[in-house]
Motif scaffolding. Structure first.
Motif, PDB file in Angstrom:
ATOM      1  N   LEU A  95       0.823  -1.209   0.000  1.00 29.06           N
ATOM      2  CA  LEU A  95       0.000   0.000   0.000  1.00 29.06           C
ATOM      3  C   LEU A  95       0.857   1.259   0.000  1.00 29.06           C
ATOM      4  CD1 LEU A  95      -2.868   1.114   0.054  1.00 29.06           C
ATOM      5  CD2 LEU A  95      -2.820   0.975   2.556  1.00 29.06           C
ATOM      6  N   PHE A  96       2.014   1.190   0.650  1.00 24.44           N
ATOM      7  CA  PHE A  96       2.932   2.330   0.630  1.00 24.44           C
ATOM      8  C   PHE A  96       3.374   2.642  -0.795  1.00 24.44           C
ATOM      9  CE2 PHE A  96       7.495   3.712   1.019  1.00 24.44           C
ATOM     10  CZ  PHE A  96       7.204   5.027   1.370  1.00 24.44           C
ATOM     11  N   THR A  97       3.734   1.604  -1.546  1.00 22.20           N
ATOM     12  CA  THR A  97       4.108   1.799  -2.953  1.00 22.20           C
ATOM     13  C   THR A  97       2.953   2.389  -3.749  1.00 22.20           C
ATOM     14  OG1 THR A  97       5.669  -0.066  -2.878  1.00 22.20           O
ATOM     15  CG2 THR A  97       4.888   0.624  -5.046  1.00 22.20           C
ATOM     16  N   VAL A  98       1.750   1.847  -3.560  1.00 24.65           N
ATOM     17  CA  VAL A  98       0.568   2.330  -4.285  1.00 24.65           C
ATOM     18  C   VAL A  98       0.294   3.785  -3.948  1.00 24.65           C
ATOM     19  CG1 VAL A  98      -1.927   2.062  -4.542  1.00 24.65           C
ATOM     20  CG2 VAL A  98      -0.460   0.035  -4.470  1.00 24.65           C
ATOM     21  N   CYS A  99       0.401   4.148  -2.672  1.00 18.17           N
ATOM     22  CA  CYS A  99       0.140   5.536  -2.250  1.00 18.17           C
ATOM     23  C   CYS A  99       1.068   6.525  -2.937  1.00 18.17           C
ATOM     24  CB  CYS A  99       0.295   5.655  -0.735  1.00 18.17           C
ATOM     25  SG  CYS A  99      -1.067   4.948   0.223  1.00 18.17           S
ATOM     26  N   LEU A 100       2.297   6.115  -3.188  1.00 17.79           N
ATOM     27  CA  LEU A 100       3.237   7.006  -3.865  1.00 17.79           C
ATOM     28  C   LEU A 100       3.006   7.062  -5.361  1.00 17.79           C
ATOM     29  CD1 LEU A 100       6.588   6.166  -2.007  1.00 17.79           C
ATOM     30  CD2 LEU A 100       4.899   7.918  -1.460  1.00 17.79           C
ATOM     31  N   LYS A 118       4.760   7.010   4.718  1.00 22.14           N
ATOM     32  CA  LYS A 118       5.765   6.094   5.271  1.00 22.14           C
ATOM     33  C   LYS A 118       5.590   5.903   6.764  1.00 22.14           C
ATOM     34  CE  LYS A 118      10.020   5.627   3.783  1.00 22.14           C
ATOM     35  NZ  LYS A 118      11.442   5.817   3.426  1.00 22.14           N
ATOM     36  N   ILE A 119       5.423   6.979   7.500  1.00 21.14           N
ATOM     37  CA  ILE A 119       5.276   6.868   8.957  1.00 21.14           C
ATOM     38  C   ILE A 119       3.991   6.128   9.315  1.00 21.14           C
ATOM     39  CG2 ILE A 119       4.913   8.196  11.071  1.00 21.14           C
ATOM     40  CD1 ILE A 119       6.817  10.300   9.910  1.00 21.14           C
ATOM     41  N   THR A 120       2.916   6.391   8.566  1.00 28.82           N
ATOM     42  CA  THR A 120       1.642   5.740   8.858  1.00 28.82           C
ATOM     43  C   THR A 120       1.675   4.254   8.563  1.00 28.82           C
ATOM     44  OG1 THR A 120       0.434   7.785   8.372  1.00 28.82           O
ATOM     45  CG2 THR A 120      -0.830   5.736   8.356  1.00 28.82           C
ATOM     46  N   LEU A 121       2.187   3.896   7.382  1.00 28.57           N
ATOM     47  CA  LEU A 121       2.108   2.503   6.926  1.00 28.57           C
ATOM     48  C   LEU A 121       3.288   1.645   7.369  1.00 28.57           C
ATOM     49  CD1 LEU A 121       0.787   3.187   3.322  1.00 28.57           C
ATOM     50  CD2 LEU A 121      -0.490   2.150   5.201  1.00 28.57           C
ATOM     51  N   LEU A 122       4.466   2.234   7.492  1.00 33.00           N
ATOM     52  CA  LEU A 122       5.641   1.435   7.824  1.00 33.00           C
ATOM     53  C   LEU A 122       6.027   1.505   9.291  1.00 33.00           C
ATOM     54  CD1 LEU A 122       8.016   2.004   4.770  1.00 33.00           C
ATOM     55  CD2 LEU A 122       5.980   0.576   4.979  1.00 33.00           C
ATOM     56  N   LEU A 123       5.441   2.433  10.039  1.00 35.87           N
ATOM     57  CA  LEU A 123       5.766   2.538  11.462  1.00 35.87           C
ATOM     58  C   LEU A 123       4.530   2.438  12.347  1.00 35.87           C
ATOM     59  CD1 LEU A 123       7.846   3.003  13.695  1.00 35.87           C
ATOM     60  CD2 LEU A 123       7.475   5.479  13.400  1.00 35.87           C
TER      61      LEU A 123
END
Length: 297
Positions: A95-100, A118-123
């Motif tokens: 989803l991080f990739t898609v969001c970008l 990044k902070i929301t999805l990866l942390l």
């Protein structure tokens, strides 16, 4: 230590390796062998110059002694628990990739969206997942197990690998060219590098290697997990290394970051030294000469 789904792991591993090899061969076929090596500028270098230090590093990891073979800190966790966590983490990465990819922001707007995503999805989301897991009364409360290594010099081996890679990657004939960030204020330069280190090097290694890959190793096996994690990690870089040609850009990030991911992933799988992979990632993002500029200027 056997994986939960070894046949699926072998299939995913073969497909992932095929994707990396096909991407590199296709770039050679179309003559696009010079790839961007940084998202901060448009400098390029032959991708084999990038590969050689990484391949040497992988060979050193394989043949130097004192690896933590078949050790996984989560190996005593239940399969259902590992699978659920892995699915959530993998979806966060995808989803991080898609969001970008779906936004058309430029400049500071993109940087802000990048940091929030990044902070929301990866942390934040992974931490909430782990917190919920610990607070669930149905889950057995167990902590990751520690590996015991009898040789007192064990900790030195991954640093030897890192030092040799640093020399080959930055100070040899295969070195990555240095391009200054163009920030003349030392304080601003330090702050920029520190934020980049925390948001990129530290957070990405925690998410992709320590949290995701470690769990994928239990499900698919070591090398399938390394390969799949590397491709997922490489995928989002198309947004900062892209030129607008989607086919070339995708092949480029797979050829570049896919192989970097193999080195980082194997380094983590064999030594379980989180600070080594974080430092290596930090040096990839900030050329050592940039650090020397801070020290001597």
């Amino acid at each position: 230590m056997s994986s939960y789904f070894p046949r699926t792991g072998k299939l995913i591993g073969v497909i992932s390796m095929f994707v990396i090899l096909l991407s590199s061969l296709w770039l050679i076929w179309i003559g696009e062998t010079n790839i961007r090596y940084s998202g901060d500028h448009k400098g390029t270098m032959p991708f084999w110059n990038k590969w050689i230090p990484l391949i040497v590093g992988i060979l050193l990891i394989r043949f130097l002694p004192f690896q933590r073979n078949k050790y996984n800190p989560l190996q005593h966790f239940g399969p259902r628990r590992i699978i659920i966590q892995t699915v959530v983490l993998f979806l966060c990465g995808a989803l991080f990739t898609v969001c970008l990819l779906i936004v058309n922001f430029q400049g500071m707007a993109f940087q802000l969206w990048f940091m929030i995503s990044k902070i929301t999805l990866l942390l934040f989301t992974p931490l909430m997942l782990f917190l919920f897991d610990r607070s669930n009364p149905k889950q057995q409360r167990s902590k990751p197990i520690k590996s015991t290594v009898s040789n007192k010099w064990y900790w030195l081996i991954p640093f030897i690998v890192m030092i040799i890679w640093v020399y080959l990657n930055f100070f040899s004939v295969f070195s990555t060219p240095f391009v200054s960030l163009g920030i003349t204020d030392p304080t601003m330069l330090i702050v920029t590098l520190l934020v980049s280190f925390l948001i990129n090097s530290l957070l990405e290694e925690l998410f992709y290697r320590v949290w995701l890959q470690t769990r994928l190793e239990l499900i698919l096996g070591t090398w399938p997990a390394i390969l799949l994690t590397s491709l997922l990690w490489a995928s989002w870089h198309i947004t900062v290394h892209g030129s607008g040609q989607w086919n070339v850009d995708m092949a480029t990030v797979i050829t570049n970051h896919g192989i970097v991911g193999l080195f980082l992933g194997y380094l983590w799988a064999r030594y379980r030294s989180v600070w080594v992979i974080i430092i290596v990632h930090g040096l990839i993002n900030a050329h050592p000469q940039q650090l020397l500029e801070i020290l001597f200027n």
